[in-house]
Motif scaffolding. Structure first.
Motif, PDB file in Angstrom:
ATOM      1  N   ALA A 116      63.510   6.963   3.520  1.00 20.16           N
ATOM      2  CA  ALA A 116      63.807   8.268   2.911  1.00 20.16           C
ATOM      3  C   ALA A 116      65.220   8.746   3.206  1.00 20.16           C
ATOM      4  CB  ALA A 116      62.804   9.312   3.413  1.00 20.16           C
ATOM      5  N   ILE A 117      66.019   7.936   3.886  1.00 26.40           N
ATOM      6  CA  ILE A 117      67.381   8.340   4.251  1.00 26.40           C
ATOM      7  C   ILE A 117      68.349   7.871   3.169  1.00 26.40           C
ATOM      8  CG2 ILE A 117      69.236   8.069   5.942  1.00 26.40           C
ATOM      9  CD1 ILE A 117      67.113   7.710   8.096  1.00 26.40           C
ATOM     10  N   ASN A 118      68.949   8.819   2.473  1.00 28.19           N
ATOM     11  CA  ASN A 118      69.888   8.491   1.393  1.00 28.19           C
ATOM     12  C   ASN A 118      71.339   8.511   1.857  1.00 28.19           C
ATOM     13  OD1 ASN A 118      67.866   8.277  -0.634  1.00 28.19           O
ATOM     14  ND2 ASN A 118      67.725  10.515  -0.654  1.00 28.19           N
ATOM     15  N   GLU A 119      71.585   9.124   3.002  1.00 31.20           N
ATOM     16  CA  GLU A 119      72.961   9.214   3.498  1.00 31.20           C
ATOM     17  C   GLU A 119      72.950   9.450   5.000  1.00 31.20           C
ATOM     18  OE1 GLU A 119      77.139  11.634   2.616  1.00 31.20           O
ATOM     19  OE2 GLU A 119      75.285  12.241   1.612  1.00 31.20           O
ATOM     20  N   ILE A 120      73.952   8.901   5.657  1.00 33.62           N
ATOM     21  CA  ILE A 120      74.178   9.154   7.081  1.00 33.62           C
ATOM     22  C   ILE A 120      75.644   9.537   7.230  1.00 33.62           C
ATOM     23  CG2 ILE A 120      74.233   8.141   9.396  1.00 33.62           C
ATOM     24  CD1 ILE A 120      72.008   6.232   8.536  1.00 33.62           C
ATOM     25  N   ASP A 121      75.903  10.796   7.599  1.00 33.28           N
ATOM     26  CA  ASP A 121      77.300  11.197   7.723  1.00 33.28           C
ATOM     27  C   ASP A 121      77.851  10.806   9.097  1.00 33.28           C
ATOM     28  OD1 ASP A 121      76.505  13.105   9.577  1.00 33.28           O
ATOM     29  OD2 ASP A 121      77.129  14.845   8.395  1.00 33.28           O
ATOM     30  N   PHE A 122      79.118  11.141   9.357  1.00 31.52           N
ATOM     31  CA  PHE A 122      79.783  10.663  10.569  1.00 31.52           C
ATOM     32  C   PHE A 122      79.146  11.261  11.823  1.00 31.52           C
ATOM     33  CE2 PHE A 122      83.268  10.389  13.687  1.00 31.52           C
ATOM     34  CZ  PHE A 122      83.547   9.023  13.593  1.00 31.52           C
ATOM     35  N   SER A 123      78.750  12.533  11.751  1.00 31.28           N
ATOM     36  CA  SER A 123      78.097  13.165  12.898  1.00 31.28           C
ATOM     37  C   SER A 123      76.788  12.458  13.216  1.00 31.28           C
ATOM     38  CB  SER A 123      77.827  14.645  12.617  1.00 31.28           C
ATOM     39  OG  SER A 123      79.026  15.349  12.432  1.00 31.28           O
ATOM     40  N   ALA A 124      76.016  12.135  12.169  1.00 27.38           N
ATOM     41  CA  ALA A 124      74.747  11.432  12.381  1.00 27.38           C
ATOM     42  C   ALA A 124      74.980  10.023  12.915  1.00 27.38           C
ATOM     43  CB  ALA A 124      73.967  11.392  11.071  1.00 27.38           C
ATOM     44  N   LEU A 125      76.063   9.379  12.452  1.00 21.74           N
ATOM     45  CA  LEU A 125      76.396   8.050  12.972  1.00 21.74           C
ATOM     46  C   LEU A 125      76.647   8.119  14.480  1.00 21.74           C
ATOM     47  CD1 LEU A 125      77.143   5.045  12.532  1.00 21.74           C
ATOM     48  CD2 LEU A 125      79.487   5.809  12.083  1.00 21.74           C
ATOM     49  N   GLU A 126      77.387   9.125  14.902  1.00 17.93           N
ATOM     50  CA  GLU A 126      77.648   9.279  16.343  1.00 17.93           C
ATOM     51  C   GLU A 126      76.353   9.532  17.109  1.00 17.93           C
ATOM     52  OE1 GLU A 126      80.615  12.370  16.487  1.00 17.93           O
ATOM     53  OE2 GLU A 126      82.233  10.891  16.589  1.00 17.93           O
ATOM     54  N   SER A 127      75.417  10.269  16.499  1.00 22.61           N
ATOM     55  CA  SER A 127      74.125  10.502  17.140  1.00 22.61           C
ATOM     56  C   SER A 127      73.334   9.200  17.256  1.00 22.61           C
ATOM     57  CB  SER A 127      73.319  11.530  16.351  1.00 22.61           C
ATOM     58  OG  SER A 127      73.824  12.815  16.555  1.00 22.61           O
ATOM     59  N   LEU A 128      73.378   8.365  16.207  1.00 22.11           N
ATOM     60  CA  LEU A 128      72.696   7.069  16.272  1.00 22.11           C
ATOM     61  C   LEU A 128      73.293   6.196  17.376  1.00 22.11           C
ATOM     62  CD1 LEU A 128      72.215   6.174  12.480  1.00 22.11           C
ATOM     63  CD2 LEU A 128      70.458   6.863  14.121  1.00 22.11           C
ATOM     64  N   GLU A 129      74.614   6.261  17.519  1.00 26.05           N
ATOM     65  CA  GLU A 129      75.269   5.506  18.604  1.00 26.05           C
ATOM     66  C   GLU A 129      74.795   6.019  19.964  1.00 26.05           C
ATOM     67  OE1 GLU A 129      79.339   6.170  17.638  1.00 26.05           O
ATOM     68  OE2 GLU A 129      79.453   4.472  16.245  1.00 26.05           O
ATOM     69  N   ALA A 130      74.660   7.352  20.092  1.00 24.02           N
ATOM     70  CA  ALA A 130      74.187   7.936  21.351  1.00 24.02           C
ATOM     71  C   ALA A 130      72.737   7.544  21.619  1.00 24.02           C
ATOM     72  CB  ALA A 130      74.325   9.453  21.297  1.00 24.02           C
ATOM     73  N   ILE A 131      71.899   7.553  20.567  1.00 20.19           N
ATOM     74  CA  ILE A 131      70.503   7.138  20.713  1.00 20.19           C
ATOM     75  C   ILE A 131      70.430   5.682  21.157  1.00 20.19           C
ATOM     76  CG2 ILE A 131      68.383   6.666  19.421  1.00 20.19           C
ATOM     77  CD1 ILE A 131      69.147   9.120  17.642  1.00 20.19           C
ATOM     78  N   ASN A 132      71.225   4.825  20.499  1.00 18.47           N
ATOM     79  CA  ASN A 132      71.250   3.396  20.841  1.00 18.47           C
ATOM     80  C   ASN A 132      71.631   3.194  22.308  1.00 18.47           C
ATOM     81  OD1 ASN A 132      71.249   0.523  20.004  1.00 18.47           O
ATOM     82  ND2 ASN A 132      73.449   0.650  20.446  1.00 18.47           N
TER      83      ASN A 132
END
Length: 580
Positions: free
Chosen positions: A505-521
């Protein structure tokens, strides 16, 4: 070059195939719409605070220009109730009604609105109108209909009353009740009652006595003309103008004059916000009507070209003594039902109105303003729809809040504040909802490859694997929320070794969300847990591949959630120590 020309000049498309049948149908439709438009145009000019002839002028050049540039074959462009009310509300705060400056400000408002619409069309910005949700539009139109009807009671009763919202109007009407002109009140009440009866009772009566469907339609549409003729004759015959009945008076017997809007930076600055709101509201109303009618004949409407058509129409209105215009619901439906085949029906209507402006204006000298007010009241009360409150309450409390705030703010503080508040609240509610997206932990439906919410279905799960489905695009407003959800889920369960984010259901990941994914990882790495992705859409994957995230991802990216679960279960089985 040719396709590009037809893109901006739709007349080149439908004009090629124009034939006698289309001509005949368009002429009939134009005759019916012209009959309907004469009293309506005069009435909407009155509502906008302008001389009655401005309504006729605003219905001639704009219709012709829309026929050239617009894509709807049935839309009838001209003054409409809501835009006329917004015009009066905007101008009365800046210049005094009845002055030359007021008329020039109306021209400037139309020009500014036209330029805004034209620019939006050329730059393909039609999506801006999407910020006006349907509940907000419905609430705004309902409240506007009430204000418009209340504003016309002064003409029905023959008294003076001022105000830009329901509260001011009610107080002013009460204060002047002692000044009622009873002859005017009788005319106004009878005209209103007759027009309501024409709408509801005339058609069944004519059908009952055997009148043909075609003639019935014409007679019903001609109802407003009949009351105009009857009340005008009564005022003339009995000298009611000398007894205090307010009449239209002298109307110039001429074609629309050539006019120029003001180019004063100060005036244009004051009109900019009202012009923008009028442009958006007018476009939303117009495109809704156009698409509804086009769907019935499987025709296509180009929203960006519609912006250009409406922009040209408003610029035309500013150059010919008019005021802001848009596509009207009632006249467009009449145009469609009367058999209009092409936009040429609008051009023929413009010719009919031009003839009326030249030949018929002396006949409306004794037309009472109470009759025009009755025409407006009957037209706008059909727009009032309180059922939207009940329906939105049952479906979505957030949409109910947007409708209610829009109605209350419009009624108490005026149209500009009302629609601005509704739009603002809708955007805030959307941001709030999307900032806390639905995140479901999912498991496998037995015997299938489908994964569903563990709280709603009986599913199979693995204690070492947490599968989370995020039902929203990830962006700056909700990225931290996802971090917190994953942290709280994994931290309390020491058995977890894998987290799978199902990204269907994810159509877009912006730069802020990318940084959050990096933090989660990174956080999961420290907890000896691998992060995996599944069902990532192509455009989202393209962006992720341009970043360093995938190279640093502790887990893998899987084509499907099922593939991810199977692979990780096999991995867990291999890692499990064999029995001694």
């Amino acid at each position: 070059m040719k396709p590009n020309m037809t893109r901006y000049l739709p007349i080149l498309t439908w004009g090629r195939d124009y034939n006698r049948t289309a001509l005949s149908n368009d002429l009939v439709a134009a005759l019916i719409v012209t009959i309907m438009l004469i009293p309506q145009s005069l009435a909407y000019a009155l509502l906008a605070g302008l001389p009655p002839e401005a309504g006729l002028y605003a219905s001639i050049a704009p219709i012709i220009l829309y026929a050239i540039f617009g894509t709807s074959r049935a839309l009838a462009v001209g003054p409409v109730a809501v835009v006329s009310l917004m015009t009066a509300a905007a101008l009365s705060n800046i210049v005094e009604q009845g002055t030359m400056g007021y008329a020039v400000a109306a021209l400037s408002l139309a020009a500014l609105s036209g330029v805004i619409l034209l620019a939006m069309g050329l730059f393909r910005l039609g999506f801006v109108a999407n910020f006006l949700s349907h509940p907000v539009i419905a609430g705004f139109i309902t409240a506007s209909g009430i204000i418009i009807a209340a504003s016309q009671l002064k003409h029905i009763l023959g008294i003076n009353a001022e105000g830009h919202n329901l509260l001011e109007l009610t107080i002013s009407l009460v204060e002047h009740l002692s000044e009622i002109n009873w002859i005017t009140a009788v005319i106004g009440v009878l005209a209103t009652g007759f027009l309501f009866w024409v709408r509801k009772g005339l058609k069944p009566l004519l059908e009952k006595i055997g009148v043909s469907a075609g003639l019935t339609g014409v007679l019903v549409k001609a109802g407003p003309v009949a009351i105009v003729v009857a009340t005008t004759a009564a005022v003339w015959a009995f000298g009611l103008a000398d007894k205090g009945v307010k009449i239209v008076g002298e109307v110039p017997q001429s074609l629309p004059p050539l006019t120029l809007p003001s180019f004063s930076p100060e005036l244009l600055g004051q009109l900019l916000l009202p012009a923008f709101l009028i442009s958006i509201i007018g476009f939303v109303e117009s495109i809704s009507v156009a698409q509804t009618l086009a769907a019935k004949k499987r025709q296509r409407i180009d929203p960006d070209q519609e912006l250009i058509g409406l922009g040209a129409a408003n610029i035309g209105a500013s150059l010919t003594g008019g005021f802001p215009v848009t596509g009207g619901f009632s006249r467009s439906v009449v145009n469609f039902d009367a058999g209009a085949e092409t936009p040429a029906a609008g051009a023929f209507t413009a010719i009919g109105l031009a003839i009326a402006a030249l030949a018929l204006t002396p006949l409306i000298f004794f037309l009472p303003k109470a009759t025009l007010a009755a025409t407006i009241i009957v037209a706008v009360l059909s727009l009032v729809d309180f059922s939207i409150l009940k329906r939105s309450w049952e479906y979505s409390k957030a949409d109910f809040a947007a409708v209610l705030v829009t109605i209350l703010m419009t009624l108490t503080l005026g149209v500009e504040v009302g629609v601005s508040a509704g739009v603002g609240l809708s955007i805030l509610l959307h941001l709030y909802k999307s900032s806390k997206p639905h995140i479901a932990e999912v498991g496998q439906v037995p015997g299938t490859e489908h994964y569903r919410n563990i709280l709603r279905h009986d599913v199979i799960t693995d204690p070492k694997i947490v599968s989370l489905r995020v039902d929203e695009s990830l962006y700056f407003a909700n990225a931290r929320y996802l971090e917190d959800k994953i942290q709280s889920r994994v931290a309390k369960d020491k058995n977890v070794r894998h987290v799978i984010l199902q990204c269907s259901a994810i159509n877009e990941i912006d730069f802020s969300a990318l940084e959050s994914l990096e933090a989660i990882n990174e956080r999961l790495r420290e907890m000896d847990v691998q992060l995996h992705l599944s069902e990532v859409k192509g455009p989202v994957m393209d962006r992720l591949q341009r970043a360093h995230f995938l190279s640093e991802l502790t887990g893998q990216v899987f084509l499907s959630q099922f593939d991810a679960a199977v692979a990780l279960q096999k991995m867990s089985d291999k890692a499990r120590p064999s029995p001694s």
